[in-house]
Design an enzyme around this catalytic site. Structure first.
Site, PDB file in Angstrom:
ATOM      1  N   GLU A 229      -9.519   0.999  -3.249  1.00  0.00           N
ATOM      2  CA  GLU A 229     -10.042   2.362  -3.320  1.00  0.00           C
ATOM      3  C   GLU A 229     -11.460   2.413  -3.876  1.00  0.00           C
ATOM      4  O   GLU A 229     -12.303   3.150  -3.362  1.00  0.00           O
ATOM      5  CB  GLU A 229      -9.118   3.259  -4.149  1.00  0.00           C
ATOM      6  CG  GLU A 229      -7.837   3.674  -3.426  1.00  0.00           C
ATOM      7  CD  GLU A 229      -6.731   2.647  -3.521  1.00  0.00           C
ATOM      8  OE1 GLU A 229      -6.942   1.592  -4.163  1.00  0.00           O
ATOM      9  OE2 GLU A 229      -5.651   2.885  -2.956  1.00  0.00           O
TER      10      GLU A 229
ATOM     11  N   HIS B 122       1.927   8.753  -9.341  1.00  0.00           N
ATOM     12  CA  HIS B 122       1.657   9.245  -7.985  1.00  0.00           C
ATOM     13  C   HIS B 122       1.602  10.770  -7.902  1.00  0.00           C
ATOM     14  O   HIS B 122       1.611  11.323  -6.809  1.00  0.00           O
ATOM     15  CB  HIS B 122       2.754   8.758  -7.026  1.00  0.00           C
ATOM     16  CG  HIS B 122       2.637   7.319  -6.630  1.00  0.00           C
ATOM     17  ND1 HIS B 122       2.556   6.296  -7.548  1.00  0.00           N
ATOM     18  CD2 HIS B 122       2.597   6.725  -5.413  1.00  0.00           C
ATOM     19  CE1 HIS B 122       2.484   5.148  -6.894  1.00  0.00           C
ATOM     20  NE2 HIS B 122       2.503   5.384  -5.602  1.00  0.00           N
TER      21      HIS B 122
HETATM   22  C1  LIG Z   1      -3.989   2.090  -5.790  1.00  0.00           C
HETATM   23  C2  LIG Z   1      -2.920   2.259  -4.792  1.00  0.00           C
HETATM   24  N1  LIG Z   1      -3.251   2.379  -3.493  1.00  0.00           N
HETATM   25  C3  LIG Z   1      -2.291   2.540  -2.562  1.00  0.00           C
HETATM   26  C4  LIG Z   1      -0.980   2.607  -2.920  1.00  0.00           C
HETATM   27  C5  LIG Z   1       0.071   2.850  -1.874  1.00  0.00           C
HETATM   28  N2  LIG Z   1       0.785   1.617  -1.599  1.00  0.00           N
HETATM   29  C6  LIG Z   1       1.893   1.314  -2.286  1.00  0.00           C
HETATM   30  S1  LIG Z   1       2.457  -0.170  -1.917  1.00  0.00           S
HETATM   31  C7  LIG Z   1       1.244  -0.458  -0.809  1.00  0.00           C
HETATM   32  C8  LIG Z   1       1.225  -1.763  -0.088  1.00  0.00           C
HETATM   33  C9  LIG Z   1       1.113  -2.910  -1.018  1.00  0.00           C
HETATM   34  O1  LIG Z   1       1.383  -4.098  -0.353  1.00  0.00           O
HETATM   35  P1  LIG Z   1       1.543  -5.488  -1.077  1.00  0.00           P
HETATM   36  O2  LIG Z   1       0.569  -5.588  -2.194  1.00  0.00           O
HETATM   37  O3  LIG Z   1       1.484  -6.521  -0.050  1.00  0.00           O
HETATM   38  O4  LIG Z   1       2.984  -5.431  -1.748  1.00  0.00           O
HETATM   39  P2  LIG Z   1       4.416  -5.331  -1.041  1.00  0.00           P
HETATM   40  O5  LIG Z   1       4.666  -3.873  -0.846  1.00  0.00           O
HETATM   41  O6  LIG Z   1       4.375  -6.091   0.217  1.00  0.00           O
HETATM   42  O7  LIG Z   1       5.384  -5.877  -2.036  1.00  0.00           O
HETATM   43  C10 LIG Z   1       0.403   0.633  -0.738  1.00  0.00           C
HETATM   44  C11 LIG Z   1      -0.757   0.748   0.159  1.00  0.00           C
HETATM   45  C12 LIG Z   1      -0.677   2.504  -4.297  1.00  0.00           C
HETATM   46  N3  LIG Z   1       0.588   2.598  -4.745  1.00  0.00           N
HETATM   47  N4  LIG Z   1      -1.651   2.315  -5.207  1.00  0.00           N
END
Ligand SMILES: Cc1ncc(C[n+]2csc(CCOP(=O)(O)OP(=O)(O)O)c2C)c(N)n1
Ligand SMILES: [Mg+2]
Lengths: 389, 325
Positions: free
Chosen positions: B60, B129
């Protein structure tokens, strides 16, 4: 295997390199879910840390993975019944990582992770009851119903959450390591994140701090190939995620066999030793896969196909792979497997009943646990209003 | 007139502006191939292609800051935060860079960026959130803040925000995405800084913004039905610029004011409005300005408790009766 920059003086030992694409999709999906062979990439059973494992310890590793899976399957049912609000991120498919990593923890080792936290919580010994009750938003939950599924904590078990902001937990994990070093304790922090989290600035800043100040932290990337609907190659530049550590002169390794709980133990054990003995940080990238959508709300139909999921399940399911290996060496029997499974299901079912029967927090509870001073009025030192209408 | 959802209204506004101005791009996590986490941008990648609809990594601070820089050179980026709560990761880029660049350059630079996404609680996603940053955003001179409460305003305000030459924080609401109302086809604009009197009344002004307006309208019905009280409901629609005249005119007519918002009470928009009324319409008041906010604590997860923490029709109704005592 494990590059130790302190020994090699900047020369990296060979690493596991791997196909950077998400797991190869077999054209013909296999119908069987269980692997026919143990599918160990190298024989992690022979690693010193594993060779000394007793039968009971191996069974415990297996049991913990089964408990995580059964607990989450029960969570999924409760979610579908409308008992759980918000998000539910399932760890199914990745169990070998939480169990393998936590199994090498000593008294002063700590962990912290993101929102996909059920596996880590169970693996450090949190109870299904308090976890399920938290999902239900009940006052008997581990966070009294305040945090929900993404925000489990148990400091008494060296588990510091459970964090909802992608990458936000990584500076905290670095800080836990800093505090350990500061206090002169022979401990380390394992800071878990996903493959999507590695692109947050806070992660890079933490890498630098950890390397600059030789902090005993192990950054563990659980690379399941996707961040929500974005595959790894669509989100991250560079040859591999772990290799970014080189920019900071940090040790790194890629564990291709993330499905193999013993391989995870072996590699994490080495990184932990480096942290304990030399106070050196590492980045470990562990290859894994999630079977379910990003969260239960994700229909999981747009960014990967079922064949890819089946291909992984049929060859690399962490439970099946370990089960086969333990069966082969006669540590497990079919009766014992069944017993473990039944008892895990019963435990999960009991937790759902416990959660169901527990009360919700009260209206007054909303304003508790905000300020230490309000919760400990006898020791309050500040004056003035802390809450407003 | 066609009835469309808030979600469709946002999509229509962004699509029309993308078609109208080659410098408009939509960027954010999962906006393109995944069609948006909340499906605001559904179908837009297919229609406008990857140059205009861009998936970003989870970075972000990086991509919002990049949008600020691109805006400095004349692009009009519309940056989606999957949850507005993630704005805190990009805080420095928004409040040091976007907010100050015009001032510090002595007016040489402007920054026509829109940062948009859902900023609300009520969906049991927990404290991280569920932030409602409108007062924090509006605190910063240089930043504009809008909070549409319905589909009509969402479309008209979004089009105005994209054409605006200053940075605009556009706060949406996941609970409203599926709510529909009549929205005319084609071009219309809702200007930033113009409040809307949603319901005329004489006994009390219920002023607010965002989803609280939908609740306030229901509470106003109850007040009429049960006590024959005629509440006026004023939707600010934009927080900065702020339609001070409409606020004052309403309060001068009704002599009582209840401000309703989902934010926490400390330094909230309602606090600002109460201050303006006390400064400029004190003599018209028959009662202190009352505010109704979320209960002052981080957002609780527990679903039934979160309902109690937020403004509700019942709480607004009670607070209005208290103000009328
Ligand atoms: C700062 C932030 N940006 C976006 C999100 C929304 N979000 C939650 S999980 C995620 C994907 C994360 O993927 P990864 O790091 O690969 O972890 P996984 O879910 O595969 O365990 C996103 C975009 C968030 N929670 N926090
Ligand atoms: Mg991932």
């Amino acid at each position: 295997m494990f590059a130790d920059l302190s020994l090699n003086n900047g020369t990296l030992a060979p690493h596991y390199y791997f196909n950077l694409k998400a797991f190869p999709v077999t054209k013909k999906p296999s119908s069987s879910k269980k692997p026919e062979v143990t599918n160990l990439g190298y024989d992690a059973r022979q690693a010193p840390i594993n060779i000394k494992l007793g039968q009971d310890e191996k069974i415990a590793l297996y049991r913990d993975m089964v408990r995580i899976r059964r607990f989450e399957e029960r969570c999924l049912r409760s979610y579908q019944q409308g008992k759980i609000g918000g998000f539910l991120h399932l760890y199914i498919g990745q169990e070998s990582i939480a169990v393998g990593c936590t199994s090498v923890m000593g008294k002063d080792d700590h962990i912290i992770t993101a929102y996909r936290d059920h596996g880590h919580a169970l693996a450090v010994g949190m109870g299904m009851n308090e976890m399920m009750a938290e999902n239900y938003g009940k006052v008997t939950g581990c966070s009294k119903g305040k945090g929900g599924s993404m925000h489990y904590f148990d400091p008494s078990r060296n588990f510091w959450g459970g964090h909802g902001i992608v990458g936000g937990q990584i500076p905290l994990g670095t800080g836990l390591a800093y505090a350990l070093k500061y206090k002169g304790l022979k401990g380390a922090c394992m800071a878990f994140m996903g493959d999507g989290s590695v692109n947050q600035g806070a992660v890079h800043e933490s890498y630098n701090l950890a390397a600059l100040w030789s902090l005993p932290v192990i950054f563990i990337i659980e690379n399941n190939g996707y961040s929500m609907g974005t595959s790894q190659e669509r989100s991250s530049a560079g040859p591999s995620l772990a290799q970014r550590a080189e920019g900071y002169g940090m040790n790194w390794a890629i564990i291709e066999d993330g499905h193999d709980v013993l391989a995870v133990r072996d590699q994490v054990g080495q990184a932990l030793k480096l942290a304990h003995d030399k106070s050196l940080p590492s980045v470990l990238e562990i290859r894994t896969y999630r079977y379910r959508g990003h969260s239960v709300a994700d229909p999981d139909t747009t960014y990967r196909d079922k064949a890819e999921i089946e291909a992984y399940k049929s060859t690399k399911d962490p439970l099946s792979v370990f089960q086969l290996s333990l069966l082969a060496e006669q540590t497990l029997t079919t009766e014992l497997i069944q017993k473990i499974d039944e008892s895990a299901r019963a435990e999960a079912e009991t937790s759902a009943q416990f959660a169901e029967a527990s009360p919700y927090p009260s209206l007054e509870d909303i304003k508790k646990d905000v300020y230490w001073e309000i919760d400990n009025p006898a020791d309050r030192k500040s004056v003035g209003a802390l809450f407003f209408d | 007139m066609p009835v469309i959802t808030y979600r469709e209204a946002l999509r229509a506004a962004m699509s029309e502006e993308i078609e109208r101005d080659p410098n408009v791009v939509l960027m954010g996590e999962e906006v393109a191939q995944f069609n948006g986490a909340y499906k605001i941008s559904e179908g837009m990648l297919a229609k406008y292609g990857p140059k205009r609809i861009v998936d970003t990594p989870i970075s972000e601070a990086g991509f919002i800051g990049m949008g600020v820089g691109a805006a400095m050179l004349g692009l009009r980026p519309v940056m989606e935060l999957m949850f507005f709560s993630f704005y805190s990761v990009a805080f420095d880029q928004i409040f040091n860079n976007a907010a100050n660049i015009r001032y510090m350059s002595g007016g040489l630079i402007n920054c026509p960026i829109v940062i948009r996404g859902p900023a609300n609680g009520g969906t049991n996603v927990g404290a991280t959130h569920s932030h409602t940053p409108e007062s924090i955003a509006a605190y910063h001179p240089g930043i504009k803040v809008v909070v549409p409460s319905n589909a009509y305003d969402a479309k008209g305000l979004m089009k105005s925000a994209i054409r605006d030459n200053d940075p605009v924080m556009f706060l949406e609401n996941t609970i409203l995405y599926g709510e529909a109302c009549e929205v005319p086809d084609g071009e219309y604009l809702v200007p930033l800084g113009k409040a809307s009197v949603m319901r005329a009344g004489t006994d009390i002004s219920i002023i607010g913004h965002g989803r609280s307006i939908q609740l306030a309208l229901k509470a106003a019905d109850l007040l009429k039905e049960k006590h024959n009280i005629n509440a006026e409901v004023v939707d600010l629609r934009s927080i900065r610029p702020l339609d001070v005249d409409t606020i004052l005119n309403s309060v001068k007519k009704t002599s009582r004011c209840l401000y309703v918002e989902e934010s926490k009470p400390f330094c909230s928009v309602g606090a600002m409005v109460a201050c303006l009324i006390s400064d400029q319409a004190f003599d018209y008041l028959d009662a202190p300005v009352k505010r109704l906010t979320s209960i002052d604590a981080p957002a609780i997860y527990s679903p039934p408790l979160e309902k109690l923490q937020l403004p509700s029709v019942e709480r607004i109704y009670q607070a209005a009766l208290d103000t009328l005592k």
